[in-house]
Design a protein around this motif. Structure first.
Motif, mmCIF file in Angstrom:
data_model
loop_
_atom_site.group_PDB
_atom_site.id
_atom_site.type_symbol
_atom_site.label_atom_id
_atom_site.label_comp_id
_atom_site.label_asym_id
_atom_site.label_seq_id
_atom_site.Cartn_x
_atom_site.Cartn_y
_atom_site.Cartn_z
ATOM 1 N N VAL A 108 0.832 -1.206 0.000
ATOM 2 C CA VAL A 108 0.000 0.000 0.000
ATOM 3 C C VAL A 108 0.866 1.255 0.000
ATOM 4 N N GLY A 109 1.896 1.283 0.850
ATOM 5 C CA GLY A 109 2.739 2.465 0.933
ATOM 6 C C GLY A 109 3.482 2.762 -0.364
ATOM 7 N N CYS A 110 4.053 1.728 -0.995
ATOM 8 C CA CYS A 110 4.793 1.935 -2.247
ATOM 9 C C CYS A 110 3.847 2.331 -3.381
ATOM 10 N N ALA A 111 2.658 1.710 -3.446
ATOM 11 C CA ALA A 111 1.698 2.059 -4.496
ATOM 12 C C ALA A 111 1.256 3.514 -4.367
ATOM 13 N N LEU A 112 0.977 3.957 -3.150
ATOM 14 C CA LEU A 112 0.560 5.344 -2.963
ATOM 15 C C LEU A 112 1.722 6.305 -3.179
ATOM 16 N N ALA A 113 2.948 5.884 -2.879
ATOM 17 C CA ALA A 113 4.105 6.742 -3.149
ATOM 18 C C ALA A 113 4.261 6.981 -4.649
ATOM 19 N N VAL A 114 4.074 5.927 -5.438
ATOM 20 C CA VAL A 114 4.128 6.092 -6.896
ATOM 21 C C VAL A 114 2.970 6.958 -7.370
ATOM 22 N N LEU A 115 1.791 6.770 -6.752
ATOM 23 C CA LEU A 115 0.631 7.583 -7.129
ATOM 24 C C LEU A 115 0.880 9.063 -6.853
ATOM 25 N N LEU A 116 1.567 9.366 -5.764
ATOM 26 C CA LEU A 116 1.855 10.764 -5.447
ATOM 27 C C LEU A 116 2.691 11.444 -6.522
ATOM 28 N N THR A 117 3.513 10.679 -7.213
ATOM 29 C CA THR A 117 4.330 11.262 -8.276
ATOM 30 C C THR A 117 3.549 11.455 -9.570
ATOM 31 N N ARG A 118 2.322 10.915 -9.641
ATOM 32 C CA ARG A 118 1.543 10.974 -10.872
ATOM 33 C C ARG A 118 0.391 11.968 -10.812
ATOM 34 N N VAL A 119 -0.005 12.409 -9.632
ATOM 35 C CA VAL A 119 -1.153 13.302 -9.497
ATOM 36 C C VAL A 119 -0.677 14.744 -9.375
#
Length: 313
Positions: A108-119
């Motif tokens: 969950v943490g890594c997926a949301l970290a990648v998401l933060l770089t895309r939004v």
């Protein structure tokens, strides 16, 4: 001659960095650490010493009240634990539960970290604030909220899923799953923020090259980001292992002290029950020492991995 002398002095300083530091500052470096070492010694060393001492004694309510003398048992308390089948069941449950929590938290943490770089900036700020709010919530408060959400009578989750009066804390695996959700909820922000900071430090040219080569998001993470973030991932993994291995509050609050017929015990709750519910303080201390040794071994592995990665770099 002057150049040769400078090179020789540089080699001598590299050979004796402590002496150079002492020469510049006039004091050895450990003197500056002495106040912190004294505080840590008082807060950590003495309690650990007392924990180990009690684990080698016969120390129950009779000894606490002064009705019977305290006797030295040696490794007798550890022998009692190692011969108890319940201890091995609790140890296995603790290892499996901690492993599930660590894997879920990292995912969950890594997926949301990648998401933060895309939004964009506003959704990123909202997600960061929400995650930090979950991180700042005390464990007992978060556990109470999650119990309400999954309450069989008034909880909104059962209504949305159409489960009626299903009790999540009645079954062993459903209770562990409910606690796992709460542990992940309050733990993933640390992983998310740390990994996000690591991703932002990766040169943009590397990610642009991966995109030009037609790499998917998953391939970019697996082949580019994950290898470059290996030291950070190692740190958050070991931290998560230590935190999740010694979970106490969530299990104790959400399963009412270990679940029905003690089916949801983990080592921390098991030690608490032995020490305070059964007044077998020596057995509870022995469980604490075993947990300390396990976590110490994990920490040593962590330090060895970090040292090896430093040598490879």
């Amino acid at each position: 001659m002057r150049r040769g002398r400078s090179a020789g002095e540089g080699r001598e300083r590299r050979r004796h960095p402590t002496g150079a530091a002492r020469g510049r500052g006039g004091r050895p470096p450990w003197l500056y650490l002495a106040p912190a070492l004294v505080v840590l010694g008082g807060l950590l060393v003495y309690p650990i010493y007392q924990l180990g001492l009690i684990s080698f004694l016969e120390y129950t309510q009779a000894q606490v009240s002064g009705g019977q003398p305290t006797t030295f048992q040696g490794f007798g308390n550890y022998a009692v634990l190692l011969q108890d089948p319940e201890f091995w069941q609790v140890l296995l449950a603790t290892v499996l539960f901690a492993a599930a929590c660590v894997v879920s938290t990292l995912a969950v943490g890594c997926a949301l970290a990648v998401l933060l770089t895309r939004v964009r900036a506003v959704p990123r700020l909202v997600l960061m604030l929400a995650a930090l709010g979950a991180w700042a919530t005390p464990a007992i408060t978060g556990s109470t909220v999650w119990l309400f959400l999954f309450d069989p009578d008034f909880g909104p989750v059962n209504r949305v899923l159409g489960l009626g009066d299903h009790s999540w804390t009645y079954g062993r695996y459903s209770a562990f799953f409910l606690v796992l959700l709460e542990v992940v909820w309050c733990s993933f922000p640390f992983v998310m923020v740390t990994v996000y900071a690591g991703i932002r430090a990766v040169p943009s040219e590397v990610l642009e090259a991966a995109a030009l080569d037609g790499a998917s998001q998953w391939r970019t993470w697996r082949s580019v980001l994950a290898p470059m973030l290996r030291p950070i991932l190692t740190v958050v993994t070991i931290q998560s292992v230590i935190w999740d291995f010694k979970v106490f509050t969530q299990i104790y609050v959400m399963t009412n002290g270990g679940g029905i017929a003690r089916q949801n015990l983990v080592l921390n709750v098991y030690a608490y029950q032995k020490a305070f519910a059964s007044s077998q303080y020596s057995l509870g201390s022995a469980i604490g020492v075993i947990m300390l040794l396990i976590l110490l071994a994990i920490t040593l592995v962590h330090l060895r991995l970090l040292r090896r990665q430093g040598e490879e770099l």
